[in-house]
Design a protein around this motif. Structure first.
Motif, PDB file in Angstrom:
ATOM      1  N   ASN A 153      -9.865 -42.467 -16.266  1.00  0.00           N
ATOM      2  CA  ASN A 153     -10.872 -41.468 -16.602  1.00  0.00           C
ATOM      3  C   ASN A 153     -10.267 -40.159 -17.110  1.00  0.00           C
ATOM      4  O   ASN A 153     -10.930 -39.414 -17.834  1.00  0.00           O
ATOM      5  CB  ASN A 153     -11.784 -41.218 -15.407  1.00  0.00           C
ATOM      6  N   ARG A 201     -10.096 -40.823 -20.707  1.00  0.00           N
ATOM      7  CA  ARG A 201     -11.428 -40.782 -21.325  1.00  0.00           C
ATOM      8  C   ARG A 201     -12.006 -39.374 -21.384  1.00  0.00           C
ATOM      9  O   ARG A 201     -12.696 -39.006 -22.335  1.00  0.00           O
ATOM     10  CB  ARG A 201     -12.387 -41.682 -20.538  1.00  0.00           C
ATOM     11  N   HIS A 236     -15.811 -41.177 -10.590  1.00  0.00           N
ATOM     12  CA  HIS A 236     -16.060 -42.337 -11.447  1.00  0.00           C
ATOM     13  C   HIS A 236     -16.656 -41.947 -12.801  1.00  0.00           C
ATOM     14  O   HIS A 236     -16.632 -42.752 -13.732  1.00  0.00           O
ATOM     15  CB  HIS A 236     -16.995 -43.331 -10.733  1.00  0.00           C
ATOM     16  N   ASP A 237     -17.162 -40.725 -12.916  1.00  0.00           N
ATOM     17  CA  ASP A 237     -17.777 -40.268 -14.165  1.00  0.00           C
ATOM     18  C   ASP A 237     -16.728 -39.594 -15.047  1.00  0.00           C
ATOM     19  O   ASP A 237     -16.232 -38.517 -14.726  1.00  0.00           O
ATOM     20  CB  ASP A 237     -18.902 -39.269 -13.845  1.00  0.00           C
ATOM     21  N   PRO A 238     -16.384 -40.204 -16.207  1.00  0.00           N
ATOM     22  CA  PRO A 238     -15.364 -39.607 -17.078  1.00  0.00           C
ATOM     23  C   PRO A 238     -15.718 -38.191 -17.544  1.00  0.00           C
ATOM     24  O   PRO A 238     -14.815 -37.382 -17.799  1.00  0.00           O
ATOM     25  CB  PRO A 238     -15.308 -40.570 -18.269  1.00  0.00           C
ATOM     26  N   TYR A 273     -14.144 -35.105 -15.985  1.00  0.00           N
ATOM     27  CA  TYR A 273     -12.745 -34.793 -16.284  1.00  0.00           C
ATOM     28  C   TYR A 273     -12.599 -33.909 -17.529  1.00  0.00           C
ATOM     29  O   TYR A 273     -11.474 -33.558 -17.895  1.00  0.00           O
ATOM     30  CB  TYR A 273     -11.941 -36.073 -16.516  1.00  0.00           C
TER      31      TYR A 273
END
Length: 269
Positions: free
Chosen positions: A188, A191, A61-63, A66
């Motif tokens: 993501n 992002r 869930h944390d961009p 990536y």
């Protein structure tokens, strides 16, 4: 198999034996991109990976997870887990940007580098800022409207117009592959690993002493221009422009693409 790397479960498959060849797909793709090449590249140990946010690999869930440098670090750890010292690397589009990042950050890991329809990123901060804005709009659209609506829009991009000439069965396979992804992973990816988010590698191309092959399709004028400019900066580089192909040469001219790649890696050019 699944391999836990820096807290992310990566889906990896291997086929064959011989010199290792790491295959990196594009945005909205998965390792399924490369399955049609299994009969062509039997002489290699093929390492297929679902890039973070795609296929059966985790979609955090944390961009920030990536970011392309972190994704390259994941590849480095994956190879260590597989007991592979160095590899040939082939990357398409987003996967090509990741392959180039990997070659710059871990040069000792890369034997030969093949970049299909790829770039080193955007040159100026203004360009990157504008791209990040555009990618954020797309990311929110994916989250709000879902994968199917986004894929419908994505397939209509001029970049993929030449794929409309492919048999309907091939187009349907590509669509199925895209639809198997999930909205968190794709949003993501834009992002965290989008062209506007990654560093510009233009000033570091001269460091890439790895033998490099750039492949573009004649109908993909933008990426052929980028490849021509990259060629001027890369110390050991060849470029091939494939006739009657657009952005996704591996789909539009499969047999020719397979031959170009295998000959370059074997040193048969």
């Amino acid at each position: 198999m699944n391999i836990l790397v820096n807290g992310v479960s990566y889906h990896v498959e291997q086929y064959g034996s011989g010199e290792p060849l790491l295959l990196l797909h594009g945005f909205t793709g998965s390792m399924e991109t490369w399955k049609p090449f299994l009969p062509y590249w039997r002489e290699f140990r093929l390492i297929l990976v679902d890039i973070i946010g795609h296929g059966l690999t985790d979609s955090p869930h944390d961009p920030a997870r990536y970011e392309i440098e972190r994704a390259a670090a994941d590849l480095n750890e994956l190879l260590r887990h597989l007991h592979v010292e160095d590899v040939h690397v082939l990357g398409y589009s987003m996967g090509g940007r990741l392959a180039l990042t990997f070659a710059i950050l871990y040069p000792h890991r890369v034997r030969k580098l093949v970049l299909e329809s790829s770039s080193p990123g955007l040159k100026t901060e203004q360009e990157r800022w504008k791209r990040r804005e555009n990618d954020e709009v797309l990311a929110r659209e994916i989250e709000q409207c879902g994968i199917a609506a986004f894929v419908d829009k994505w397939e209509k991009l001029p970049l993929f117009a030449s794929q409309k000439q492919l048999p309907s069965s091939v187009q349907e396979e590509i669509r199925k592959e895209r639809l198997k992804n999930n909205k968190i992973g794709l949003a993501n990816s834009l992002r965290g690993m989008g062209t506007g988010k990654q560093p510009s590698w233009w000033n570091r191309l001269s460091e890439v002493n790895t033998p490099t092959l750039l492949i573009c399709g004649e109908w993909d004028e933008k990426f052929c221009r980028i490849a021509e400019e990259m060629k001027e900066h890369l110390p050991d580089c060849k470029m091939v422009t494939v006739s009657q192909a657009g952005h996704a040469i591996h789909v539009e001219q499969r047999e020719i693409f397979a031959k170009i790649v295998s000959e370059f890696i074997r040193g048969g050019e």
